[in-house]
Design a protein around this motif. Structure first.
Motif, PDB file in Angstrom:
ATOM      1  N   ILE A 157      -3.067 -46.137  25.399  1.00 26.06           N
ATOM      2  CA  ILE A 157      -4.473 -46.533  25.271  1.00 26.06           C
ATOM      3  C   ILE A 157      -5.389 -45.317  25.254  1.00 26.06           C
ATOM      4  O   ILE A 157      -6.335 -45.244  24.456  1.00 26.06           O
ATOM      5  CB  ILE A 157      -4.856 -47.501  26.405  1.00 26.06           C
TER       6      ILE A 157
ATOM      7  N   TYR B  83      -4.887 -54.003  22.300  1.00 31.41           N
ATOM      8  CA  TYR B  83      -3.711 -53.154  22.471  1.00 31.41           C
ATOM      9  C   TYR B  83      -3.144 -53.312  23.878  1.00 31.41           C
ATOM     10  O   TYR B  83      -1.925 -53.444  24.079  1.00 31.41           O
ATOM     11  CB  TYR B  83      -4.119 -51.705  22.219  1.00 31.41           C
ATOM     12  N   GLY B  84      -4.041 -53.327  24.865  1.00 23.44           N
ATOM     13  CA  GLY B  84      -3.614 -53.487  26.250  1.00 23.44           C
ATOM     14  C   GLY B  84      -2.927 -54.821  26.479  1.00 23.44           C
ATOM     15  O   GLY B  84      -1.950 -54.913  27.231  1.00 23.44           O
TER      16      GLY B  84
ATOM     17  N   GLN C 189      -8.847 -51.574  22.205  1.00 22.77           N
ATOM     18  CA  GLN C 189      -8.009 -51.242  23.366  1.00 22.77           C
ATOM     19  C   GLN C 189      -7.683 -52.478  24.201  1.00 22.77           C
ATOM     20  O   GLN C 189      -6.608 -52.555  24.810  1.00 22.77           O
ATOM     21  CB  GLN C 189      -8.690 -50.176  24.236  1.00 22.77           C
TER      22      GLN C 189
ATOM     23  N   ASP D   8      -5.037 -43.620  21.897  1.00 20.27           N
ATOM     24  CA  ASP D   8      -5.640 -44.419  20.832  1.00 20.27           C
ATOM     25  C   ASP D   8      -7.161 -44.346  20.894  1.00 20.27           C
ATOM     26  O   ASP D   8      -7.825 -44.310  19.851  1.00 20.27           O
ATOM     27  CB  ASP D   8      -5.176 -45.872  20.939  1.00 20.27           C
ATOM     28  N   CYS D   9      -7.729 -44.328  22.087  1.00 26.62           N
ATOM     29  CA  CYS D   9      -9.183 -44.171  22.231  1.00 26.62           C
ATOM     30  C   CYS D   9      -9.658 -42.876  21.577  1.00 26.62           C
ATOM     31  O   CYS D   9     -10.635 -42.864  20.814  1.00 26.62           O
ATOM     32  CB  CYS D   9      -9.574 -44.174  23.707  1.00 26.62           C
TER      33      CYS D   9
ATOM     34  N   ASN E 244      -6.254 -56.389  16.939  1.00 24.68           N
ATOM     35  CA  ASN E 244      -5.015 -55.976  17.598  1.00 24.68           C
ATOM     36  C   ASN E 244      -4.268 -57.138  18.243  1.00 24.68           C
ATOM     37  O   ASN E 244      -3.040 -57.148  18.299  1.00 24.68           O
ATOM     38  CB  ASN E 244      -5.302 -54.901  18.658  1.00 24.68           C
TER      39      ASN E 244
ATOM     40  N   SER F  27      -0.931 -43.715  16.787  1.00 27.62           N
ATOM     41  CA  SER F  27      -2.366 -43.960  16.621  1.00 27.62           C
ATOM     42  C   SER F  27      -2.910 -43.382  15.321  1.00 27.62           C
ATOM     43  O   SER F  27      -3.850 -43.928  14.738  1.00 27.62           O
ATOM     44  CB  SER F  27      -3.134 -43.372  17.812  1.00 27.62           C
TER      45      SER F  27
END
Length: 207
Positions: free
Chosen positions: A155, A50-51, A47, A158-159, A119, A17
């Motif tokens: 996640i 990313y998810g 996110q 990264d948040c 992303n 990240s």
């Protein structure tokens, strides 16, 4: 997944990240212009993208995409085109007086989906996750819970990192007291988006 293995994965997630990329540029750009609170929709959008990448790999579709030259090239060049478009828009963005309330801003929904596409159209994330996950999967244990743990960890980390980037960028806001400084900053981030596009365009899978 043992605690030791998870902690090792956590370190890898933090390093991933922290690595500068299109997502970080997007977050800093929003943090600079809107502050931390108004950057949250963009961070959540990242996110989502990313998810989706994590789910793609977890479901085994990532391997299919990574093995298909055509599919990977389509996603890759869509991502390149999108980042260039964002760079041009940022470069040409009108300036507004700092500390002025009521300035025209991008809606929360637009921020969210723009960030999600950053992303979603990044094949490097797919290929990277395909390479990363097997290093931490315990072969004789159910894969579902392990992938879920790793996905949530990626996640969550990264948040937090994106919040940090937004906070760092927002501290620069008070220096943007003149239109010329704002114009320079817009062009800086526009250039960074295009640079990210060039990096994505030059990405090649290992043979």
């Amino acid at each position: 997944m043992t605690l030791t293995l998870w902690l090792t994965f956590l370190v890898a997630a933090v390093l991933i990240s922290l690595s500068p990329g299109a997502g970080a540029v997007n977050t800093m750009s929003n943090g600079l212009k809107y502050g931390v609170r108004r950057s949250l929709p963009a961070i959540l959008g990242l996110q989502l993208g990313y998810g989706a990448q994590i789910l793609l790999v977890g479901a085994g579709l990532g391997a299919l995409v990574a093995s298909s030259t055509t599919a990977l090239l389509v996603i890759k060049w869509l991502g390149v085109a999108y980042l260039v478009w964002m760079g041009v828009q940022k470069w040409r963005e009108p300036v507004h007086i700092a500390n002025t309330t009521g300035s025209a801003v991008v809606s929360h929904r637009q921020q969210f989906w723009q960030a999600a596409l950053v992303n979603l159209t990044n094949p490097k994330a797919t290929v990277f996750l395909i390479a990363l996950f097997p290093q931490f999967l315990v072969a004789d244990a159910p894969h579902g819970p392990q992938l879920l743990t790793m996905g949530i960890t990626l996640i969550a980390v990264d948040c937090l990192v994106m919040l940090g980037y937004a906070l760092l960028a927002s501290q620069l806001f008070r220096f943007l007291t003149t239109p010329s400084r704002q114009r320079q900053m817009n062009r800086l981030f526009g250039g960074l988006f295009v640079t990210a596009a060039v990096a994505l365009a030059s990405f090649k899978r290992a043979a």
